[in-house]
Design a protein around this motif. Structure first.
Motif, PDB file in Angstrom:
ATOM      1  N   LEU A  97     -72.740 -97.356  12.537  1.00  0.00           N
ATOM      2  CA  LEU A  97     -71.861 -97.501  13.033  1.00  0.00           C
ATOM      3  C   LEU A  97     -70.901 -96.058  13.714  1.00  0.00           C
ATOM      4  O   LEU A  97     -70.500 -96.054  14.897  1.00  0.00           O
ATOM      5  CB  LEU A  97     -70.683 -98.592  12.600  1.00  0.00           C
ATOM      6  CG  LEU A  97     -71.335-100.048  12.162  1.00  0.00           C
ATOM      7  CD1 LEU A  97     -70.472-100.581  11.224  1.00  0.00           C
ATOM      8  CD2 LEU A  97     -71.459-100.789  13.618  1.00  0.00           C
ATOM      9  N   ASN A  98     -70.571 -95.396  12.799  1.00  0.00           N
ATOM     10  CA  ASN A  98     -70.099 -94.259  13.349  1.00  0.00           C
ATOM     11  C   ASN A  98     -70.819 -93.273  14.001  1.00  0.00           C
ATOM     12  O   ASN A  98     -70.184 -92.572  15.039  1.00  0.00           O
ATOM     13  CB  ASN A  98     -69.156 -93.442  11.946  1.00  0.00           C
ATOM     14  CG  ASN A  98     -67.940 -93.488  11.694  1.00  0.00           C
ATOM     15  OD1 ASN A  98     -66.890 -93.196  12.375  1.00  0.00           O
ATOM     16  ND2 ASN A  98     -67.797 -93.821  10.283  1.00  0.00           N
ATOM     17  N   TYR A 105     -59.010 -97.275  12.053  1.00  0.00           N
ATOM     18  CA  TYR A 105     -60.030 -97.993  12.965  1.00  0.00           C
ATOM     19  C   TYR A 105     -59.430 -99.330  13.589  1.00  0.00           C
ATOM     20  O   TYR A 105     -59.750 -99.544  14.979  1.00  0.00           O
ATOM     21  CB  TYR A 105     -61.257 -98.070  12.405  1.00  0.00           C
ATOM     22  CG  TYR A 105     -62.132 -96.850  12.250  1.00  0.00           C
ATOM     23  CD1 TYR A 105     -62.648 -95.840  13.356  1.00  0.00           C
ATOM     24  CD2 TYR A 105     -62.436 -96.384  10.940  1.00  0.00           C
ATOM     25  CE1 TYR A 105     -63.225 -94.978  12.983  1.00  0.00           C
ATOM     26  CE2 TYR A 105     -62.995 -95.344  10.643  1.00  0.00           C
ATOM     27  CZ  TYR A 105     -63.466 -94.520  11.654  1.00  0.00           C
ATOM     28  OH  TYR A 105     -64.146 -93.451  11.712  1.00  0.00           O
ATOM     29  N   SER A 140     -75.408 -99.514  16.636  1.00  0.00           N
ATOM     30  CA  SER A 140     -74.502-100.371  16.520  1.00  0.00           C
ATOM     31  C   SER A 140     -74.913-101.738  15.806  1.00  0.00           C
ATOM     32  O   SER A 140     -74.645-102.236  14.705  1.00  0.00           O
ATOM     33  CB  SER A 140     -73.732-100.864  17.885  1.00  0.00           C
ATOM     34  OG  SER A 140     -72.919-101.914  17.638  1.00  0.00           O
ATOM     35  N   THR A 180     -66.333-103.171   7.458  1.00  0.00           N
ATOM     36  CA  THR A 180     -67.312-102.391   6.665  1.00  0.00           C
ATOM     37  C   THR A 180     -66.456-101.514   5.332  1.00  0.00           C
ATOM     38  O   THR A 180     -66.615-101.834   4.378  1.00  0.00           O
ATOM     39  CB  THR A 180     -68.139-101.136   7.240  1.00  0.00           C
ATOM     40  OG1 THR A 180     -68.697-101.982   8.120  1.00  0.00           O
ATOM     41  CG2 THR A 180     -69.013-100.596   6.326  1.00  0.00           C
ATOM     42  N   GLN A 181     -65.274-101.227   5.949  1.00  0.00           N
ATOM     43  CA  GLN A 181     -64.588-100.306   4.974  1.00  0.00           C
ATOM     44  C   GLN A 181     -63.548-101.280   4.000  1.00  0.00           C
ATOM     45  O   GLN A 181     -63.393-101.288   2.824  1.00  0.00           O
ATOM     46  CB  GLN A 181     -63.391 -99.336   5.398  1.00  0.00           C
ATOM     47  CG  GLN A 181     -63.928 -98.636   6.326  1.00  0.00           C
ATOM     48  CD  GLN A 181     -64.891 -97.328   5.420  1.00  0.00           C
ATOM     49  OE1 GLN A 181     -66.190 -97.572   4.755  1.00  0.00           O
ATOM     50  NE2 GLN A 181     -64.263 -96.070   5.030  1.00  0.00           N
ATOM     51  N   ILE A 208     -66.408-101.041  12.070  1.00  0.00           N
ATOM     52  CA  ILE A 208     -66.376-100.074  11.015  1.00  0.00           C
ATOM     53  C   ILE A 208     -65.313-100.396  10.160  1.00  0.00           C
ATOM     54  O   ILE A 208     -65.173-100.217   8.783  1.00  0.00           O
ATOM     55  CB  ILE A 208     -65.963 -98.646  11.827  1.00  0.00           C
ATOM     56  CG1 ILE A 208     -66.994 -98.250  12.750  1.00  0.00           C
ATOM     57  CG2 ILE A 208     -65.557 -97.613  10.589  1.00  0.00           C
ATOM     58  CD1 ILE A 208     -66.986 -96.876  13.380  1.00  0.00           C
ATOM     59  N   GLY A 226     -76.261-100.909  12.229  1.00  0.00           N
ATOM     60  CA  GLY A 226     -74.953-101.028  11.437  1.00  0.00           C
ATOM     61  C   GLY A 226     -74.629-102.449  11.113  1.00  0.00           C
ATOM     62  O   GLY A 226     -74.434-102.623   9.777  1.00  0.00           O
ATOM     63  N   TYR A 237     -71.749 -97.849   7.460  1.00  0.00           N
ATOM     64  CA  TYR A 237     -70.759 -97.113   7.900  1.00  0.00           C
ATOM     65  C   TYR A 237     -71.224 -95.998   8.656  1.00  0.00           C
ATOM     66  O   TYR A 237     -70.784 -95.539   9.695  1.00  0.00           O
ATOM     67  CB  TYR A 237     -69.857 -96.736   6.762  1.00  0.00           C
ATOM     68  CG  TYR A 237     -68.666 -95.652   6.989  1.00  0.00           C
ATOM     69  CD1 TYR A 237     -67.774 -96.344   7.537  1.00  0.00           C
ATOM     70  CD2 TYR A 237     -68.844 -94.599   6.532  1.00  0.00           C
ATOM     71  CE1 TYR A 237     -66.394 -95.594   7.962  1.00  0.00           C
ATOM     72  CE2 TYR A 237     -67.517 -93.581   7.204  1.00  0.00           C
ATOM     73  CZ  TYR A 237     -66.608 -94.156   7.664  1.00  0.00           C
ATOM     74  OH  TYR A 237     -65.399 -93.534   7.861  1.00  0.00           O
TER      75      TYR A 237
END
Length: 901
Positions: A331-332, A391, A312, A371-372, A368, A315, A328
């Motif tokens: 974090l995933n 998310y 984490s 980030t997207q 997350i 990320g 990404y």
């Protein structure tokens, strides 16, 4: 370290043996044979013991069954078979609860073991229910500290940090009495962590102070190098709190902890301390951040939780560096470590990820999504937004689950604050996807949801037929709690003393509620689920009433608005939030004092026009001269929109009816609340005060207003705290003309002729008012609770029953307030709606005054919050009576004529 682990390994066996010896019997030879068979797997042992327990029952050897079941339950706990162990422990508790002859020690031991099982399977509420049951057993008075500590840990694990604080303090008090200094030391360390989790300045300071107190007991324990590490590591964490200290203040403590960690050569603490140091460098040097996070990762090895924590962190470092693909991925991977279901497959919106660590998990889901969103800004792919939306919806579901289980207001407010960051990102996605309907849903969730919950709970009391006597008793406990909260702190009466006093009364309150669960199980186990008003119904309501709802959400970086009217539903972005915040600060300074020069007036006009353009953009806001209901957020809560200046150089109030609401859903459901009042108008004015200025004009204000209604008046000595509290439930209109004060650092209060009434006092009352008028200073101000609103006096009256409130945004001027309020009541009595009555009263004031006296300071502080509908018919009652008599006469004459025919 090995000695500590060894003692923990055998402490449970020792407890079991103590209990069994006291029962003059021990586990059977057959049980020991199964447990000690080396070539048996755990599964083989479980099956074999199951058969043995069945044999005991068949042979009617129930005592041996209970003894072996107890030993078996402990073995399952020690070997981490928590699911099956919980079932066996429940059976053991049930067995010893009914077994004769009664053995309280063995029964209590099984209760304690079951509580530990519940905690292990993350059923913290059930675990604490068992602990509370153990507390009521007299034989456990010498173990109070340990039980309080376990209760505190459970509350901490379910993120109920404020309540956990109270139980940690109680445990520390007991350990100090018992002179168990080792336990006192360890519990204080846990308390400091808990203070840090609350995330505010006050509790960070308390955490630091609690660690400094440990210096006095170091020489009373076997103080180790590990203890030294833990103190420095905790101090580093607390000094790393960005709102209070320079983050670099934590580095000396972290560096000292790192040197100790190297000496201890423990991978876990080496991992955590490197990870902590990485966070300090996030705002200083990103390369150093990445170095320490990567260093931390080398120490994670096969520890799943450590892996999740450091992945984490990595990320976030990649997110800071705008390396979004790496962010990404990290974090995933971290999220996968925490998932306990659906690890490989993609979930739908209706399914919820189960997480082993909800705190970290919610943060991961949010990051997350961010980030997207960042990737979308570069690539403009709609799929990225839909992924981010998924998310964030998951994060919202996690917070809903926590909030539903939490029964404590402080914890709910804590989670509302965290949820606010999620909601603004959700609204941002809705803006980018042009989805105003979904945006409306999350805007509503970001506004006064706990106020709506309180309203729903209040209505449920009637639904579940809870007697008035019980409700009054419940309020009496709230008043006792309020009295303790109101006591001023001093050297002799510090925060810790207050917390322990509150603990005692809250324990009595809890026992009272527990005693009612058998009588009213449906109500006291009822989980409050709030219903957000459907979007289509809002549009219908806007069309029917010719209203425009304007919903805002903003933080330090982003801001959005949603307009809902008959012909327009649109989302818009508020650009350059730092500049907006500067405008708001300047606007409030200029508006909250009289203009003393043309320069002041010109400066105000300029900033007012700028705010109008930013907050009500011309391409979005339709000029339909209707009603506007504002739903502000953050520091927009501090400004009266009435004095925003339009392009036509007029104030907004000159063309529109303006009122405010906490949320559309609360506005609608609060209007439907049944209110029964015996009397019409209560006027309240102490006039003279012990330590405050005399308010001579308040008497005139009250007496003038009272002439318009069937009224009761409390003046001077009669305007006491107790008289007001006792009268609130009886009146349709409550008018308070007195001193008051509030800001974000004090509890809001209203002055009486005796003691002040605080917001805490108001929460323990009930009113049935259609309108509460707070003709006093700053009654719309208070502590801004992120995601929920301002904890103001106005909110307090809504919380306890009011349908609408007229309150003030700054220090009220006696003369102008009296004039406006008098005219307001005149128009109200004529049948005008509440915002129309207040608007006309303000315009009359502007018409009848000039020069400095028309400064917004004098007339714009009063704002209407809540239900905007009229309170009286616009038809004069005498004309109505004459009309009815005329109609009857006409019908009578017509009937006579027909009879003759």
């Amino acid at each position: 370290m090995s000695k500590i682990k060894l003692s923990k390994k055998y402490i449970g066996i020792f407890l079991v043996l103590c209990c069994i010896v006291s029962f003059a019997q021990k586990p059977s030879v057959a049980y020991y044979k199964i447990r000690n068979t080396e070539n048996y797997t755990d599964t083989n042992k479980i099956c074999a013991v199951e058969e043995l327990l069945k044999k005991h029952l068949t042979d009617k050897d129930s005592l041996q069954y209970g003894i072996d079941l107890t030993a078996f339950s402990f073995w399952l706990y020690k070997n981490k078979h928590f699911d099956i162990g919980t079932l066996k422990s429940e059976k053991a508790v049930k067995f010893f609860r009914t077994f004769i002859p009664k053995n309280e020690k063995l029964y209590t031991y099984n209760l304690g073991l079951l509580a530990d099982f519940y905690s292990r399977i993350e059923d913290y509420a059930s675990s604490n229910d068992i602990h509370f049951k153990i507390l009521r057993i007299k034989e456990n008075k010498n173990k109070l500290g340990e039980i309080y500590k376990k209760i505190a840990i459970n509350y901490n694990l379910e993120a109920n940090f404020h309540v956990a604080t109270t139980y940690f303090l109680k445990a520390i008090e007991e350990f100090r009495k018992e002179q168990k200094y080792r336990k006192l030391f360890d519990t204080t360390l846990l308390l400091s962590d808990n203070y840090q989790n609350i995330l505010d300045d006050e509790n960070i300071i308390k955490g630091i102070e609690s660690l400094k107190k440990l210096d006095t007991i170091k020489n009373k324990i076997d103080y180790s190098l590990l203890d030294e590490y833990l103190i420095h590591q905790r101090l580093g964490n607390l000094y790393n709190y960005e709102n209070l200290f320079n983050p670099c203040a934590s580095l000396p403590y972290y560096k000292k902890a790192l040197s100790i960690a190297k000496e201890l050569n423990n991978n876990r603490i080496l991992c955590l301390i490197n990870n902590n140091i990485g966070y300090v460098y996030r705002n200083i040097d990103n390369d150093s951040t990445l170095f320490y996070f990567k260093k931390a990762f080398t120490y994670t090895h096969n520890d799943k939780n450590l892996n999740a924590t450091v992945l984490s962190s990595l990320g976030l470092a990649y997110l800071d560096r705008k390396e979004y693909d790496k962010a990404y991925k990290s974090l995933n991977l971290s999220l996968d470590k925490l998932k306990t279901n659906f690890k490989k497959t993609k979930l739908t919106d209706k399914q919820t990820i189960k997480l082993s660590d909800q705190n970290l998990g919610i943060e991961l889901l949010k990051n997350i999504a961010i980030t997207q969103i960042k990737r979308y800004e570069d690539e403009s792919s709609k799929e990225l937004l839909e992924d981010a939306l998924f998310y964030l919806k998951q994060a919202d579901q996690q917070i809903d689950l926590i909030k539903l289980e939490s029964t404590h207001q402080e914890s709910k407010l804590f989670w509302r604050g965290l949820a606010s960051d999620i909601y603004i990102n959700l609204v941002k996605i809705c803006y980018l996807l042009n989805d105003p309907e979904l945006a409306y849903y999350y805007l509503e969730k970001n506004k006064a949801l706990l106020l709506l919950e309180d309203l729903t709970k209040e209505r449920s009391k009637t639904f579940f037929n809870v007697p008035d006597s019980i409700i009054k008793r419940e309020r009496s406990f709230k008043r006792k709690i309020a009295r303790i909260q109101n006591k001023p702190l001093s050297q002799k009466y510090n925060d810790e003393t207050r917390s322990l006093q509150l603990f005692d009364i809250k324990e009595q309150y809890k026992s009272f509620l527990d005693s009612l669960q058998n009588k009213f199980p449906k109500y006291y186990k009822y989980k409050v689920k709030t219903n957000i008003l459907p979007y289509k119904k809002v549009i219908k309501e806007a069309s029917k009433t010719n209203s425009t709802f304007i919903h805002y959400i903003l933080n330090d970086e982003s801001g959005y608005g949603l307009i809902i009217s008959k012909n327009k539903q649109a989302l818009f972005e508020i650009h350059n939030i730092p500049l907006i915040q500067k405008y708001i600060s300047k606007f409030n300074v200029l508006a909250s004092k009289p203009f003393t020069s043309k320069i002041d007036q010109t400066a105000f006009q300029k900033v007012s026009k700028e705010l109008h353009n930013k907050l009500l953009p011309e391409n979005i806001f339709y000029d339909n001269r209707g009603k506007i209901i504002i739903l502000p957020d953050e520091n927009l809560l501090s400004i009266p929109f009435e004095i925003l200046i339009q392009k036509n150089e007029k104030y907004l109030v000159e063309d529109y009816l303006i009122s405010y609401a906490y949320s559309i859903s609360f506005l609608e459901q609060n209007t439907d609340l049944k209110r029964t009042h015996q009397k019409e108008f209560l006027g309240f004015a102490p006039i003279n005060y012990k330590n405050l200025n005399t308010l001579t004009k308040s008497s005139t204000e009250i007496n003038t207003a009272a002439k318009k209604f069937d009224s009761d008046i409390l003046l001077k000595e009669e305007a006491s705290q107790q008289n007001l509290l006792n009268s609130l439930a009886d009146y349709k209109i409550i008018h308070l003309s007195t001193h008051a004060n509030a800001n974000d650092s004090i509890t809001p209060w209203i002055a009486t002729s005796t003691k002040n009434i605080t917001l805490n006092d108001i929460y323990s009352t009930k009113n049935n008012a259609e309108l509460v008028t707070l003709s006093a200073c700053n009654t719309s101000l208070g502590k801004l609770q992120k995601g929920e609103g301002v904890m103001s006096l106005a909110r307090g009256f809504f919380n306890t029953g009011a349908n609408s409130v007229v309150s003030t945004l700054w220090k009220a001027d006696d003369q102008s307030t009296q004039e406006i309020i008098t005219d307001f009541y005149t128009y109200l009595k004529e049948g005008k709606s509440k915002p129309e009555a207040l608007r006309r009263a303000k315009l009359d004031y502007l018409k009848n005054h000039s020069l400095s006296e028309v400064s917004p300071y004098y007339w714009s502080s009063l704002v209407l919050i809540g239900n905007p509908e009229p309170m009286y018919s616009s038809i004069n009652s005498w004309f109505l009576l004459v009309g009815i008599l005329t109609s009857f006469l006409f019908i009578f004459i017509l009937h006579k004529k027909n009879s003759k025919k």
